[in-house]
Design a protein around this motif. Structure first.
Motif, mmCIF file in Angstrom:
data_model
loop_
_atom_site.group_PDB
_atom_site.id
_atom_site.type_symbol
_atom_site.label_atom_id
_atom_site.label_comp_id
_atom_site.label_asym_id
_atom_site.label_seq_id
_atom_site.Cartn_x
_atom_site.Cartn_y
_atom_site.Cartn_z
ATOM 1 N N ILE A 502 0.841 -1.192 0.000
ATOM 2 C CA ILE A 502 0.000 0.000 0.000
ATOM 3 C C ILE A 502 0.876 1.242 0.000
ATOM 4 C CG2 ILE A 502 -1.810 1.258 1.227
ATOM 5 C CD1 ILE A 502 -2.692 -1.415 2.398
ATOM 6 N N THR A 503 0.629 2.116 -0.963
ATOM 7 C CA THR A 503 1.352 3.378 -1.071
ATOM 8 C C THR A 503 0.349 4.508 -1.278
ATOM 9 O OG1 THR A 503 1.631 3.065 -3.459
ATOM 10 C CG2 THR A 503 3.426 2.305 -2.024
ATOM 11 N N ALA A 504 0.815 5.723 -1.136
ATOM 12 C CA ALA A 504 -0.060 6.886 -1.310
ATOM 13 C C ALA A 504 0.712 7.996 -1.999
ATOM 14 C CB ALA A 504 -0.601 7.365 0.033
ATOM 15 N N SER A 505 -0.018 8.869 -2.641
ATOM 16 C CA SER A 505 0.611 10.021 -3.284
ATOM 17 C C SER A 505 1.290 10.915 -2.265
ATOM 18 C CB SER A 505 -0.435 10.808 -4.076
ATOM 19 O OG SER A 505 -1.499 11.212 -3.219
ATOM 20 N N SER A 506 0.789 10.895 -1.028
ATOM 21 C CA SER A 506 1.459 11.598 0.069
ATOM 22 C C SER A 506 1.008 10.993 1.386
ATOM 23 C CB SER A 506 1.153 13.101 0.044
ATOM 24 O OG SER A 506 -0.199 13.349 0.401
ATOM 25 N N GLU A 507 1.873 11.096 2.377
ATOM 26 C CA GLU A 507 1.567 10.662 3.735
ATOM 27 C C GLU A 507 1.955 11.778 4.694
ATOM 28 O OE1 GLU A 507 2.447 5.873 3.811
ATOM 29 O OE2 GLU A 507 4.163 7.247 3.848
ATOM 30 N N LEU A 508 1.162 11.967 5.725
ATOM 31 C CA LEU A 508 1.519 12.922 6.763
ATOM 32 C C LEU A 508 2.533 12.260 7.685
ATOM 33 C CD1 LEU A 508 0.943 15.726 7.972
ATOM 34 C CD2 LEU A 508 -0.808 14.636 9.388
ATOM 35 N N THR A 509 3.735 12.785 7.763
ATOM 36 C CA THR A 509 4.799 12.152 8.539
ATOM 37 C C THR A 509 5.362 13.059 9.632
ATOM 38 O OG1 THR A 509 6.439 12.865 6.899
ATOM 39 C CG2 THR A 509 5.484 10.653 6.635
ATOM 40 N N THR A 510 4.752 14.218 9.835
ATOM 41 C CA THR A 510 5.202 15.125 10.889
ATOM 42 C C THR A 510 4.027 15.581 11.736
ATOM 43 O OG1 THR A 510 4.970 17.051 9.437
ATOM 44 C CG2 THR A 510 7.137 15.985 9.522
ATOM 45 N N GLN A 681 -10.377 0.190 13.097
ATOM 46 C CA GLN A 681 -11.239 1.046 12.280
ATOM 47 C C GLN A 681 -11.665 2.314 13.005
ATOM 48 O OE1 GLN A 681 -12.862 -2.970 10.039
ATOM 49 N NE2 GLN A 681 -14.387 -1.610 10.937
ATOM 50 N N ARG A 682 -11.182 2.474 14.231
ATOM 51 C CA ARG A 682 -11.420 3.678 15.022
ATOM 52 C C ARG A 682 -10.112 4.049 15.702
ATOM 53 N NH1 ARG A 682 -16.753 4.954 16.811
ATOM 54 N NH2 ARG A 682 -15.694 6.047 18.497
ATOM 55 N N PRO A 683 -9.965 5.314 16.127
ATOM 56 C CA PRO A 683 -8.792 5.673 16.922
ATOM 57 C C PRO A 683 -8.692 4.808 18.176
ATOM 58 C CG PRO A 683 -9.934 7.649 16.177
ATOM 59 C CD PRO A 683 -10.820 6.482 15.818
ATOM 60 N N PHE A 684 -7.469 4.334 18.463
ATOM 61 C CA PHE A 684 -7.237 3.455 19.608
ATOM 62 C C PHE A 684 -5.741 3.439 19.877
ATOM 63 C CE2 PHE A 684 -6.644 -0.850 21.523
ATOM 64 C CZ PHE A 684 -7.496 -0.706 22.611
ATOM 65 N N GLY A 685 -5.316 4.264 20.834
ATOM 66 C CA GLY A 685 -3.888 4.394 21.060
ATOM 67 C C GLY A 685 -3.197 5.083 19.909
ATOM 68 N N GLY A 686 -3.906 5.933 19.212
ATOM 69 C CA GLY A 686 -3.423 6.626 18.031
ATOM 70 C C GLY A 686 -4.535 6.698 17.007
ATOM 71 N N PRO A 687 -4.372 7.476 15.945
ATOM 72 C CA PRO A 687 -5.475 7.679 15.000
ATOM 73 C C PRO A 687 -5.825 6.457 14.157
ATOM 74 C CG PRO A 687 -3.493 8.851 14.291
ATOM 75 C CD PRO A 687 -3.213 8.342 15.667
ATOM 76 N N HIS A 688 -4.847 5.594 13.852
ATOM 77 C CA HIS A 688 -5.078 4.393 13.047
ATOM 78 C C HIS A 688 -5.797 4.717 11.742
ATOM 79 C CE1 HIS A 688 -3.462 1.336 15.685
ATOM 80 N NE2 HIS A 688 -4.004 1.977 16.696
ATOM 81 N N MET A 689 -5.215 5.597 10.989
ATOM 82 C CA MET A 689 -5.767 5.937 9.679
ATOM 83 C C MET A 689 -4.668 6.530 8.812
ATOM 84 S SD MET A 689 -7.929 9.412 10.500
ATOM 85 C CE MET A 689 -9.030 8.523 11.572
ATOM 86 N N TRP A 690 -4.886 6.439 7.509
ATOM 87 C CA TRP A 690 -4.015 7.134 6.574
ATOM 88 C C TRP A 690 -4.453 8.580 6.495
ATOM 89 C CZ3 TRP A 690 -6.033 8.201 1.275
ATOM 90 C CH2 TRP A 690 -5.142 8.993 0.534
ATOM 91 N N SER A 691 -3.478 9.472 6.487
ATOM 92 C CA SER A 691 -3.735 10.874 6.213
ATOM 93 C C SER A 691 -2.750 11.340 5.165
ATOM 94 C CB SER A 691 -3.593 11.737 7.466
ATOM 95 O OG SER A 691 -3.752 13.112 7.143
ATOM 96 N N SER A 692 -3.276 12.018 4.160
ATOM 97 C CA SER A 692 -2.399 12.681 3.203
ATOM 98 C C SER A 692 -1.808 13.921 3.859
ATOM 99 C CB SER A 692 -3.200 13.087 1.967
ATOM 100 O OG SER A 692 -4.076 14.165 2.279
ATOM 101 N N GLU A 693 -0.806 14.491 3.214
ATOM 102 C CA GLU A 693 -0.389 15.821 3.603
ATOM 103 C C GLU A 693 -1.505 16.800 3.247
ATOM 104 O OE1 GLU A 693 3.225 16.114 1.329
ATOM 105 O OE2 GLU A 693 4.446 15.661 3.111
ATOM 106 N N ALA A 694 -1.501 17.948 3.873
ATOM 107 C CA ALA A 694 -2.526 18.943 3.575
ATOM 108 C C ALA A 694 -2.409 19.383 2.121
ATOM 109 C CB ALA A 694 -2.385 20.136 4.506
ATOM 110 N N GLY A 695 -3.530 19.474 1.461
ATOM 111 C CA GLY A 695 -3.532 19.886 0.073
ATOM 112 C C GLY A 695 -4.699 19.263 -0.665
ATOM 113 N N ALA A 696 -4.885 19.622 -1.899
ATOM 114 C CA ALA A 696 -6.040 19.166 -2.672
ATOM 115 C C ALA A 696 -5.775 17.775 -3.234
ATOM 116 C CB ALA A 696 -6.327 20.139 -3.802
#
Length: 802
Positions: A502-510, A681-696
């Motif tokens: 699994i890869t993404a065009s961007s990941e939030l890493t900070t 599938q819910r936050p549990f000890g962290g968000p447990h979700m993919w987030s892109s970097e901010a942007g369109a």
């Protein structure tokens, strides 16, 4: 009355996608005799055949896989859950509208684990979540009549649900198997239609609230309060008694813009003769559940004395309105009543005995159960038995530190072999029931019980056998349907997404909130905190400050005790940061690496003359808190029993959507693309979700080493379970669709090197989307998001492929 309907209500999608949701006979062996509050129902000894038609009256029999009695949110959720899995379901209720206490007939607010925003990341998903989201879109003003239709449309969207409104079940037939009763049928009378219907099924659910069906079947139950010695509960009375929480009636008003008089009816209570004026808050702007304390009947039998209770509550309501209109103490000249309830909203009656009785300790200690199937978070909320006439506060409350588990063993009868229960009648002590009774929590129980009923019927087993021998199957089925479970990991071996790269065009890493810094400042006249994901750890953090003089700030690191908690529970370390005059930064090296990813809480102690920079946004899972002070306005009239309660001592509500300008050095793994298959599938000890970097826009891609056959794609978007959407009373939000949800997106598959679109969605407002696609052999799949409903981040909790 049978009501069916098409599937996929509210789904703004092209063909091939569904929004979830909106997306042998036995004759009588014996007629049961049961004493109900001193009244005995007649019986006829031996069995009776099914009734023949008498005069114009119609008699009929229906067989289903599952029969649910009770049309409140527990029953609705149970029926929809079982129907979506393929069971034929009869949903039988004695009212003309669905929703139970939440319906327009009674108008109790739908509260649950969020506890009016006191708990964090606690709003229910699953079927209850669907109702919240749909009601937010259709009914942002909280109109009770519109809410009725939202609930009805949810049921109508399921063709497997056969709805019987205005049908009162009063007859239950059972057979005896090895000394344990088994329900063979229930019979209901449809008022107005003169139809008597007998429903047969292998499994039944009592979601009636009062528990009449289970009682008629011989299920063991309790009424009243257990003594302290029975479960060792601190809040239980020394001796068992028959005291209950009372019932309530509400009213609503509006301003006509012209003088309106009020002539009180003879039933109106003179408030001057009661303790009400001294002990309750009366305000002209209040309506409905603002008056939750209009409660009475706890010293009576709330069923057999229901009419008496209603009359007394009517007298109180009209007495309150007489006081508002005619005492001269209020500016109410142009106000008039537009509705007064006629059906008491009951809080408590029978509680069935299951294989586990939930207790005060289970909740407050947040005990983990291997058979957890639902969760709660409302406070243990107990009221004085005298109700509105009590000399004390209207409620005593104790909050858990976060959400708590509800085990499956509390959702079925210990002695009736094929009876499941959900709602305010589950197996819980009176004290624990003080929390589990609220309606959004009842809905989570209903989805679990309805799912279990489907599995019981399909596999020819019993609820007990399902819970003891196949609990994994139940939990995984619930997770596949995105039911409300906290801390249970999805582990479906058939999920092809688990085998993909699994890869993404961007990941939030900070972790950095400073891009959303504003000109607003938070005066550090109280302690504050910020919850951050420690994944894999936290190093140096920088907090933007503004100070009148050089100051030494105390900065502490805490953990939350349990993964589902979001308040400082256990202290880890104390640091000192020196800040200079004017704009500066408090810099602290936390040097924290936990054994596993978790929520960490950075606490900044109050300091005179120091201000923190506020933001108007932040990555998902970052949460700002402020400590309560004696001057803070209480959200409602409930008075906490004890002051030392972390979720009330540290308030999130005032800063939701905002944060402090803070930067954490290093790279975080909290929002990696791979999180969509980590099982949570819910936050549990962290968000447990993919987030892109901010942007369109953003793209999530799944690649397989070998070709796979795909026919279904399930996406669980981030619907911000920290947002409180209970708008049927005083909650209001500025948007119709949750901003964090993906709005416009498509699903593509790669076939022989060419990308083909198999689902194209516009104007999405749902969390759980199920896309049925033509079976295709592929080596890659991608989800392309072109717009959210307002969030700068694209976020998703899970992706499943089969």
């Amino acid at each position: 009355m049978d009501v069916g309907g098409g599937r996929g209500i509210g789904a703004a999608a092209r063909p091939g996608s569904v929004a979830h949701g909106w997306t042998s006979h036995f004759f009588v062996e014996s007629w049961l005799t049961i004493a109900l509050a001193g009244h005995t129902l007649p019986h006829s000894g031996k069995g009776m055949p099914a009734s023949d038609t008498v005069g114009p009256m119609q008699s009929r029999e229906q067989h289903h896989d599952v029969v649910v009695v009770g049309g409140g949110l527990a029953g609705v959720s149970a029926a929809v859950a079982a129907a979506r899995l393929g069971s034929s379901v009869a949903l039988v209720t004695n009212r003309p509208v669905l929703g139970g206490n939440a319906s327009s007939e009674i108008r109790v607010w739908v509260v649950g684990a969020t506890a009016h925003g006191t708990q964090r990341f606690a709003r229910e998903n699953g079927i209850m979540g669907e109702l919240f989201l749909e009601n937010q879109y259709r009914n942002p003003q909280g109109n009770a009549i519109y809410w009725d239709q939202v609930v009805l449309d949810l049921v109508r969207a399921e063709p497997n649900v056969h709805l019987h409104l205005n049908t009162d079940v009063r007859t239950v037939r059972t057979s005896d198997e090895d000394g344990a009763p088994r329900i063979t049928s229930v019979t209901g009378w449809t008022m107005g239609s003169e139809i008597e219907t007998t429903f047969t099924a292998p499994v039944f659910l009592d979601c009636t609230g009062d528990g009449l069906v289970g009682a008629l079947a011989g299920a063991e139950y309790r009424i009243g309060r257990e003594g302290r010695d029975e479960h060792g509960e601190e809040w239980a009375p020394a001796q068992a008694d028959d005291e209950l929480l009372g019932s309530s009636l509400f009213f609503s008003t509006h301003d006509t813009g012209r003088p309106e008089k009020f002539v009180p009816p003879s039933i109106a209570v003179d408030l001057a003769t009661t303790p009400i004026l001294a002990n309750r808050a009366i305000r002209t702007g209040d309506n409905g559940c603002n008056y939750w304390w209009i409660e009475w009947g706890g010293e009576l039998d709330t069923v057999t004395e229901n009419e008496h209770i209603r009359d007394e509550l009517w007298g109180v309501v009209y007495g309150i309105w007489d006081h508002i209109k005619n005492s001269g103490q209020f500016d109410a000249d142009t106000l008039t009543l537009d509705w007064v309830g006629a059906i008491p909203g009951k809080r408590e009656y029978r509680r069935f005995v299951g294989d586990h009785t939930l207790t005060q300790q289970d909740l407050l200690e947040q005990r983990t159960f291997p058979d957890t199937v639902a969760f709660g978070g409302w406070s243990i909320d107990l009221h004085p038995v005298e109700g509105v006439y009590a000399e004390t506060a209207g409620a005593q409350q104790r909050y858990t530190d976060g959400t708590y588990d509800i085990p499956f063993r509390s959702l079925y009868s210990a002695n009736v072999r094929n009876l499941l229960v959900a709602g305010r009648n589950i197996s819980a002590s009176h004290v624990a029931f003080g929390s589990t009774r609220v309606m959004a929590t009842c809905s989570t129980q209903g989805q679990a019980a309805g799912t279990a009923a489907h599995l019981v019927a399909r596999h020819g087993t019993t609820p007990r056998q399902l819970g003891t021998e196949h609990i994994g199957m139940l939990q995984q089925t619930l997770l596949r349907e995105d039911a409300p479970l906290v801390g249970v990991r999805a582990d479906d071996a058939s999920d092809l997404a688990r085998r993909a790269r699994i890869t993404a065009s961007s990941e939030l890493t900070t972790i950095d909130t400073t891009p959303w810094a504003t000109d607003d400042r938070f005066e550090l006249d109280r302690d504050v905190a910020v919850v951050l994901p420690a994944d894999p750890g936290l190093g140096t953090i920088r907090i933007r400050t503004e100070a009148d003089e050089p100051t030494a700030l105390t900065v502490e690191l805490w953990t939350t005790g349990k993964p589902q908690n979001y308040a400082p529970i256990d202290q880890v370390a104390t640091h000192t940061a020196h800040v200079g005059v004017g704009a500066d930064e408090a810099v602290v090296d936390l040097a924290y690496t936990p054994d596993m990813p978790c929520n960490a809480v950075v606490v900044v102690r109050r300091a005179a003359g120091v201000r923190l920079v506020l933001t108007d946004g932040h990555p998902y899972g970052v949460l700002a808190l402020r400590s309560r002070t004696a001057d803070d306005e209480h959200f409602d009239d409930h008075i906490p029993e004890e002051a030392d309660q972390p979720v009330t001592d540290w308030e999130a509500r005032a800063l939701r959507g905002r944060s402090f300008a803070i930067t954490a050095a290093g790279v975080t793994d909290a929002w990696r693309a791979s999180r969509v298959t980590d099982g949570y599938q819910r936050p549990f000890g962290g968000p447990h979700m993919w987030s892109s970097e901010a942007g369109a826009g953003a793209t999530l891609t799944l690649d397989w080493a070998e070709p796979v056959d795909v026919h279904e794609v399930r996406i669980i978007w981030n619907d911000d379970v920290d947002a409180d959407l209970i708008n049927l009373h005083h909650h209001r939000t500025p948007w119709d669709a949750v901003p964090t949800l993906a709005r416009d997106y498509r699903v593509d598959v790669c076939v022989e090197g060419t990308w083909q679109t198999v689902a194209d969605v516009e104007a999405n407002r749902h969390r759980h989307r199920v896309h049925d696609v033509p079976r295709v052999r592929t080596t890659a799949l991608r989800i392309v998001v072109t717009a959210t409903n307002g969030s700068p981040f694209v976020t998703a909790s899970a992706v499943k492929v089969s």
